[in-house]
Scaffold this motif. Structure first.
Motif, mmCIF file in Angstrom:
data_model
loop_
_atom_site.group_PDB
_atom_site.id
_atom_site.type_symbol
_atom_site.label_atom_id
_atom_site.label_comp_id
_atom_site.label_asym_id
_atom_site.label_seq_id
_atom_site.Cartn_x
_atom_site.Cartn_y
_atom_site.Cartn_z
ATOM 1 N N THR A 67 0.930 -1.313 -0.008
ATOM 2 C CA THR A 67 0.057 0.045 -0.152
ATOM 3 C C THR A 67 0.920 1.207 0.113
ATOM 4 N N PHE A 68 0.397 2.200 -0.715
ATOM 5 C CA PHE A 68 0.928 3.446 -0.836
ATOM 6 C C PHE A 68 0.109 4.618 -0.824
ATOM 7 N N PRO A 69 0.439 5.695 -0.256
ATOM 8 C CA PRO A 69 -0.584 6.874 -0.628
ATOM 9 C C PRO A 69 -0.782 7.438 -1.827
ATOM 10 N N ALA A 70 -1.730 8.336 -2.303
ATOM 11 C CA ALA A 70 -1.670 8.817 -3.782
ATOM 12 C C ALA A 70 -0.796 9.561 -4.353
ATOM 13 N N SER A 71 0.246 10.044 -3.367
ATOM 14 C CA SER A 71 1.358 11.106 -3.800
ATOM 15 C C SER A 71 2.455 10.234 -4.254
ATOM 16 N N LYS A 72 2.394 8.780 -4.375
ATOM 17 C CA LYS A 72 3.416 7.902 -4.816
ATOM 18 C C LYS A 72 2.780 7.371 -5.866
ATOM 19 N N ILE A 73 3.778 6.563 -6.633
ATOM 20 C CA ILE A 73 3.552 5.620 -8.000
ATOM 21 C C ILE A 73 4.318 4.379 -7.536
ATOM 22 N N LEU A 74 3.887 3.418 -8.422
ATOM 23 C CA LEU A 74 4.529 2.216 -8.640
ATOM 24 C C LEU A 74 5.597 2.224 -9.867
ATOM 25 N N ARG B 4 19.236 1.999 -23.138
ATOM 26 C CA ARG B 4 17.989 2.575 -23.194
ATOM 27 C C ARG B 4 17.306 2.013 -22.103
ATOM 28 N N THR B 5 16.443 3.021 -21.379
ATOM 29 C CA THR B 5 15.780 2.839 -20.166
ATOM 30 C C THR B 5 14.221 3.214 -20.485
ATOM 31 N N ILE B 6 13.326 2.696 -19.986
ATOM 32 C CA ILE B 6 12.019 3.098 -20.089
ATOM 33 C C ILE B 6 11.379 2.746 -18.824
ATOM 34 N N ILE B 7 10.486 3.880 -18.235
ATOM 35 C CA ILE B 7 9.963 3.782 -17.063
ATOM 36 C C ILE B 7 8.207 3.830 -17.185
ATOM 37 N N LEU B 8 7.742 2.858 -16.531
ATOM 38 C CA LEU B 8 6.117 2.791 -16.651
ATOM 39 C C LEU B 8 5.625 2.952 -15.332
ATOM 40 N N LYS B 9 4.819 3.863 -15.288
ATOM 41 C CA LYS B 9 4.464 4.734 -13.876
ATOM 42 C C LYS B 9 2.919 4.076 -13.628
ATOM 43 N N ILE B 10 2.801 3.189 -12.494
ATOM 44 C CA ILE B 10 1.421 2.647 -12.316
ATOM 45 C C ILE B 10 0.866 3.359 -10.959
ATOM 46 N N LYS B 11 -0.514 3.995 -11.094
ATOM 47 C CA LYS B 11 -0.975 4.419 -10.027
ATOM 48 C C LYS B 11 -1.506 3.610 -8.810
ATOM 49 N N TYR B 12 -1.772 3.986 -7.962
ATOM 50 C CA TYR B 12 -2.241 3.157 -6.663
ATOM 51 C C TYR B 12 -3.902 2.874 -7.210
ATOM 52 N N ARG B 13 -4.564 3.540 -7.750
ATOM 53 C CA ARG B 13 -5.730 3.535 -8.124
ATOM 54 C C ARG B 13 -5.965 2.193 -9.182
#
Length: 279
Positions: free
Chosen positions: A243-250, A262-271
């Motif tokens: 669990t993490f707050p809305a101010s954080k992302i996975l 080469r690097t790529i970052i996929l950001k997943i929201k807690y929602r």
């Protein structure tokens, strides 16, 4: 006379009850595996092996893979074996959900062509264990394969950089586990050699004035090993519930081996995790 017969019947019933309550597993009941001194014997488990016990110093063992036990006679012990079959003790194998035991026999006089090089642990040879395991590896594999077989809807989250795109196809929960279905596409003519894939909980917005707090989470299981791909790469990753707050992302960061890097970052929201489907 009737009282005597009744007493004898009660006594006999007591003996039968005691016999039925005997929970012992005896060596004479164990399946037998015959070995020779010229080659290794591999015991193949249907799931990862957690524990192994070999009751005799005449046999050595190791785990070259998580579900493979390799057994071999200790060289100094073979000189003491007589021709025919000798008892080499009992080997006990404990997986995630079962225990299996075998009586090991040596066969110095048996032709090698009649000896098994590998031995599968069969369902009739195992007894279930009630261990604190959330879900076994075969079950995880079954669920992961079922995700791959499902029709892909529009991606939940996407990212693109350097001709590499990342798509979050599905998020599923299974008990206290999170299953992430992620696909990577390569639109360039340069193959992508994966260096590592890292999962981190990070701040959603990073400014120069703030201290970045990052917590790395390691997957407890993934369907396919990390490798390389020319056009596309899809895999299922299993994480412990977090669990993490809305101010954080996975943050899911895929990096390439040098020299390209080469690097790529996929950001997943807690929602996205809160709205995940479940099995």
């Amino acid at each position: 006379m009737k009282k005597l017969i009744f007493f004898l019947l009660l006594l006999l019933a007591g003996f039968n009850l005691m016999a039925q309550q005997d929970g012992g597993t005896y060596r004479a009941q164990l399946p037998e595996i015959t070995m020779d001194s010229t080659s290794s014997l591999h015991i193949i488990s249907p799931e990862p092996i957690r524990y192994v016990d070999i009751s005799s110093h005449a046999v050595a063992g190791d785990l070259p893979e998580e579900n493979v036990l390799r057994l071999k006679w200790v060289p100094d012990s073979t000189g003491n074996l007589s021709s025919g079959a000798d008892n080499l003790g009992v080997v006990t194998v404990i997986g995630q959900t079962f225990i299996a035991q075998y009586q090991l026999l040596s066969a110095a006089a048996t032709p090698g062509s009649k000896l098994a090089a590998s031995y599968d642990i069969l369902p009739q040879h195992i007894r279930p264990l009630h261990l604190p395991v959330e879900i076994s590896t075969p079950q995880l594999r079954s669920h992961a394969l079922s995700l791959l077989a499902r029709r892909n809807p529009s991606a939940i989250r996407t990212a693109k950089q350097y001709g590499i795109s990342a798509e979050l196809n599905h998020v599923y929960t299974l008990g206290d586990l999170i299953l992430l279905d992620i696909t990577y596409h390569n639109s360039t003519n340069l193959g992508y050699d994966i260096d590592e894939l890292r999962f981190k909980i990070e701040d959603k917005k990073i400014t120069k004035a703030t201290n970045v707090q990052s917590v790395e989470i390691r997957p407890i299981w993934q369907l396919y090993p990390i490798g390389s791909f020319k056009r596309s790469y899809r895999n299922i990753y299993v994480l412990k519930k977090a669990t993490f707050p809305a101010s954080k992302i996975l943050s899911v960061e895929l990096s390439e081996k040098q020299i390209s890097g080469r690097t790529i970052i996929l950001k997943i929201k807690y929602r996205d995790i809160l709205e995940a489907d479940n099995f």
